[in-house]
Design a protein around this motif. Structure first.
Motif, PDB file in Angstrom:
ATOM      1  N   GLN A  32      -5.236  12.139  41.056  1.00  0.00           N
ATOM      2  CA  GLN A  32      -4.813  10.834  41.580  1.00  0.00           C
ATOM      3  C   GLN A  32      -4.396  10.959  43.046  1.00  0.00           C
ATOM      4  OE1 GLN A  32      -1.412   9.188  39.584  1.00  0.00           O
ATOM      5  NE2 GLN A  32      -1.901   7.093  40.183  1.00  0.00           N
ATOM      6  N   LYS A  33      -3.676  12.039  43.353  1.00  0.00           N
ATOM      7  CA  LYS A  33      -3.260  12.257  44.736  1.00  0.00           C
ATOM      8  C   LYS A  33      -4.461  12.464  45.637  1.00  0.00           C
ATOM      9  CE  LYS A  33      -0.202  15.153  47.560  1.00  0.00           C
ATOM     10  NZ  LYS A  33       0.703  16.329  47.567  1.00  0.00           N
ATOM     11  N   GLN A  34      -5.449  13.223  45.164  1.00  0.00           N
ATOM     12  CA  GLN A  34      -6.661  13.444  45.948  1.00  0.00           C
ATOM     13  C   GLN A  34      -7.393  12.131  46.205  1.00  0.00           C
ATOM     14  OE1 GLN A  34      -8.726  16.304  43.510  1.00  0.00           O
ATOM     15  NE2 GLN A  34      -7.815  18.068  44.551  1.00  0.00           N
ATOM     16  N   ASP A  35      -7.428  11.264  45.173  1.00  0.00           N
ATOM     17  CA  ASP A  35      -8.096   9.973  45.335  1.00  0.00           C
ATOM     18  C   ASP A  35      -7.383   9.116  46.381  1.00  0.00           C
ATOM     19  OD1 ASP A  35      -9.913  10.726  43.424  1.00  0.00           O
ATOM     20  OD2 ASP A  35      -8.942   9.632  41.783  1.00  0.00           O
ATOM     21  N   ILE A  36      -6.036   9.155  46.339  1.00  0.00           N
ATOM     22  CA  ILE A  36      -5.254   8.366  47.318  1.00  0.00           C
ATOM     23  C   ILE A  36      -5.501   8.897  48.728  1.00  0.00           C
ATOM     24  CG2 ILE A  36      -2.910   7.853  48.120  1.00  0.00           C
ATOM     25  CD1 ILE A  36      -2.060   7.726  45.170  1.00  0.00           C
ATOM     26  N   ASN A  37      -5.501  10.223  48.878  1.00  0.00           N
ATOM     27  CA  ASN A  37      -5.742  10.811  50.197  1.00  0.00           C
ATOM     28  C   ASN A  37      -7.138  10.463  50.706  1.00  0.00           C
ATOM     29  OD1 ASN A  37      -3.205  11.964  50.313  1.00  0.00           O
ATOM     30  ND2 ASN A  37      -3.876  13.935  49.465  1.00  0.00           N
ATOM     31  N   SER A  38      -8.109  10.462  49.812  1.00  0.00           N
ATOM     32  CA  SER A  38      -9.473  10.103  50.206  1.00  0.00           C
ATOM     33  C   SER A  38      -9.532   8.656  50.658  1.00  0.00           C
ATOM     34  CB  SER A  38     -10.442  10.325  49.039  1.00  0.00           C
ATOM     35  OG  SER A  38     -10.487  11.680  48.668  1.00  0.00           O
ATOM     36  N   GLU A  39      -8.809   7.792  49.933  1.00  0.00           N
ATOM     37  CA  GLU A  39      -8.785   6.373  50.303  1.00  0.00           C
ATOM     38  C   GLU A  39      -8.128   6.183  51.670  1.00  0.00           C
ATOM     39  OE1 GLU A  39      -7.738   2.111  48.129  1.00  0.00           O
ATOM     40  OE2 GLU A  39      -6.749   3.946  47.465  1.00  0.00           O
ATOM     41  N   ILE A  40      -7.029   6.926  51.910  1.00  0.00           N
ATOM     42  CA  ILE A  40      -6.350   6.840  53.212  1.00  0.00           C
ATOM     43  C   ILE A  40      -7.298   7.271  54.327  1.00  0.00           C
ATOM     44  CG2 ILE A  40      -4.536   7.909  54.625  1.00  0.00           C
ATOM     45  CD1 ILE A  40      -2.785   7.956  52.093  1.00  0.00           C
ATOM     46  N   ARG A  64      -2.816   5.717  61.099  1.00  0.00           N
ATOM     47  CA  ARG A  64      -2.570   6.412  59.834  1.00  0.00           C
ATOM     48  C   ARG A  64      -1.293   5.934  59.149  1.00  0.00           C
ATOM     49  NH1 ARG A  64      -4.378  10.891  57.317  1.00  0.00           N
ATOM     50  NH2 ARG A  64      -5.791  11.337  59.047  1.00  0.00           N
ATOM     51  N   SER A  65      -0.190   5.754  59.904  1.00  0.00           N
ATOM     52  CA  SER A  65       1.074   5.355  59.287  1.00  0.00           C
ATOM     53  C   SER A  65       0.933   3.989  58.612  1.00  0.00           C
ATOM     54  CB  SER A  65       2.191   5.320  60.329  1.00  0.00           C
ATOM     55  OG  SER A  65       1.872   4.410  61.378  1.00  0.00           O
ATOM     56  N   ARG A  66       0.207   3.064  59.259  1.00  0.00           N
ATOM     57  CA  ARG A  66      -0.011   1.742  58.655  1.00  0.00           C
ATOM     58  C   ARG A  66      -0.872   1.859  57.400  1.00  0.00           C
ATOM     59  NH1 ARG A  66      -2.016  -3.039  62.008  1.00  0.00           N
ATOM     60  NH2 ARG A  66      -1.335  -4.021  60.079  1.00  0.00           N
ATOM     61  N   VAL A  67      -1.880   2.743  57.442  1.00  0.00           N
ATOM     62  CA  VAL A  67      -2.758   2.925  56.282  1.00  0.00           C
ATOM     63  C   VAL A  67      -1.962   3.465  55.102  1.00  0.00           C
ATOM     64  CG1 VAL A  67      -4.705   4.237  55.364  1.00  0.00           C
ATOM     65  CG2 VAL A  67      -4.841   3.247  57.649  1.00  0.00           C
TER      66      VAL A  67
END
Length: 558
Positions: A416-424, A434-437
């Motif tokens: 799940q964390k990897q998916d969130i990082n990929s989305e970011i 990046r901070s807004r994303v």
């Protein structure tokens, strides 16, 4: 040192070592003394133009150049020089492509022969003519056969395209691959003798009379190999094919080539016997308009109808039965391929065992059938190298079962964390800060909702997100704590780092793969079928039979 007498662009006597020099070395030396580019001169000896790419491995002695021979050096036009340069570049590109092909076949065979989880969404397996998967000998034998079959399929495609020179090179590599296999294993299959027939066919189509002695030896081995694989008087093949005659065209080509070799060797009577047998088979393979029309009326295409009639001795009913069987086999094969792709996708979700093998799906199904949750059972098998008994022990012991569940939950959070990082990263690449994303993604919601937050003016977005900042902070803090706990659990389980990762994302060899060439090889394999080796259009063979019989009739008596 021997001497060559040079005339033309430079006149003089050149000291050479005939046994150590080749054409490119001679050309470079003459060009240097002529103050010109090596590609701008022709070398002529005894009325023959000496070409660099004829055979760079042969020295001057082997090419028939003797001591005190006269060599004429002439300048060539700019256009001719450019043409020669283009030929050299084309030859270099051809050599690179053949090297890539061999390397790709080696890599594919290595990955698919040892039972490892394929990086592709398909699996390459060896099958017999009935479509059943077979394991031939050891893993080394399986790898050798698999590589040989890949190169053989590519070579046959080149033959169909009329590219006989490249086909010969590829088939030679295939023969080399087969030679690494146990000879007792090779006796069980007809692929090697068919490959040898195809190599001699390339000699014939290239009009390479210089390879006659080699061609004769290959044809002898091919005939012996076919008899071992098909049985005495084709008994084994006839049983396997249900009384049909798929081999007629292949044996016609074999007998034609035997006749050609015998003719050019001066064995006219032997040539006549072989060519007469080939002629009889050619007559049997001629499809009448009536039988062809009868089969096509059942909805089959002309090419498929001809093939079936040739393989069933012109029997209309038998041809229709064969076509229906082949259609059913093709449909079954497509269903099996879809099922296998789904299995590979599932295996990649579970990761690989400590020895880098995929989870065994049939054993997984057995554990699920007695009541265990699928993902839990898969992890137990993965850790225990697909040993069902050990996996069952882990599943029934409360402590190890709990560890399995903790590991799976940890793996899900990591994913799940990897998916969130990929989305970011995806939104950052669109140009957003990046901070807004990070703030927008942590706010949750659909992709459209996240995009709307990112498109808002910064002050408005900050106001909208302040209400949920406290809750988001708590969730993030909870995640960190849980990750620490699960990290400790993983260490306690003694798991090697990365063993349970998603296999689809853990392969480090993807960047080293020649995907283009591997795709070409896999396409060649996918386009062939069990009867493809016997499916030969015999028009060229028929013309050659007539030509050589006429030459025999006009030959002087021996």
């Amino acid at each position: 040192m021997e001497k060559l007498r040079i005339g033309g662009t430079w006149v003089g006597v050149l000291d050479v070592e005939l046994d150590n020099w080749n054409i490119p070395m001679l050309r470079d030396e003459v060009a240097k003394r002529s103050n010109c580019n090596p590609h701008s001169i022709n070398l002529i000896c005894a009325g023959r133009i000496l070409k660099d790419h004829d055979d760079p491995t042969r020295n001057l002695t082997q090419l028939g150049i003797k001591n005190n021979a006269k060599i004429l050096s002439t300048r060539i036009s700019v256009e001719e020089g450019q043409s020669i340069k283009n030929q050299i570049m084309a030859e270099e590109e051809r050599s690179r492509r053949l090297s890539r092909l061999k390397a790709a076949a080696t890599a594919l065979a290595g990955r698919h022969a040892d039972g490892s989880l394929p990086v592709e969404d398909f699996n390459i397996e060896v099958e017999d003519q009935s479509g059943k998967k077979v394991q031939l000998g050891s893993e080394t034998d399986q790898r050798a056969v698999m590589m040989g079959l890949m190169l053989d399929a590519n070579g046959k495609r080149l033959i169909r395209q009329g590219n006989y020179k490249d086909a010969l090179e590829v088939l030679s590599m295939g023969e080399e691959a087969f030679s690494l296999c146990d000879s007792k294993v090779l006796e069980l299959i007809d692929n090697v003798p068919i490959l040898q027939i195809n190599m001699v066919w390339c000699y014939f189509m290239l009009r390479d009379i210089s390879s006659l002695s080699e061609a004769g030896k290959r044809l002898e081995m091919a005939r012996d190999g076919l008899e071992r694989a098909h049985g005495k008087n084709l008994l084994r093949l006839r049983l396997l094919q249900g009384g049909r005659f798929p081999e007629l065209a292949l044996h016609l080509r074999l007998e034609l080539l035997e006749g050609v070799v015998a003719y050019h060797s001066g064995q006219f009577e032997k040539a006549r016997v072989a060519l007469t047998c080939a002629k009889a088979k050619f007559a049997r393979l001629q499809v009448s308009d009536e039988t062809l029309s009868a089969v096509m009326q059942m909805g089959f295409r002309e090419g498929n109808a001809k093939r079936a009639l040739r393989m069933t001795n012109q029997d209309v009913g038998g041809a229709i039965d064969l076509l229906l069987e082949e259609k059913a086999k093709k449909r079954q094969k497509q269903m099996e391929d879809i099922e296998r792709r789904n299995e590979i996708w599932e295996q990649k979700q579970y990761g690989v065992t400590p020895l880098k093998k995929p989870v065994d799906i049939p054993r997984l199904d057995e554990l699920v059938s007695i009541g265990f949750e699928r993902e839990l059972a898969a992890e137990a098998l993965r850790r225990n190298e697909n040993d069902s008994d050990k996996a069952l022990d882990d599943l029934t012991k409360p402590e190890t079962n709990s560890n399995l569940q903790d590991y799976i939950e940890s793996k899900k959070r990591k994913k799940q964390k990897q998916d969130i990082n990929s989305e970011i990263e995806r939104y950052v690449q669109m140009g957003f800060e990046r901070s807004r994303v990070v703030a927008a993604v942590e706010g949750g919601g659909t992709p459209d909702e996240i995009m709307q937050r990112l498109m808002m003016p910064q002050s408005e977005a900050a106001a909208n997100s302040s209400a949920s900042a406290s809750a988001s902070h708590n969730v993030a803090g909870s995640d960190v704590e849980n990750q620490d706990v699960n990290k400790n659990n993983d260490v306690g389980e003694g798991e090697g780092e990365g063993e349970g990762e998603d296999a689809s994302s853990s392969s480090s060899s993807d960047s080293e793969r020649d995907v283009e060439m591997e795709d070409e090889i896999s396409a060649d394999i996918a386009s062939s079928d069990a009867l493809a080796d016997y499916d030969i259009e015999v028009n060229i063979e028929g013309e050659a039979i007539t030509q050589y019989l006429a030459m025999l009739d006009s030959a002087p008596p021996q």
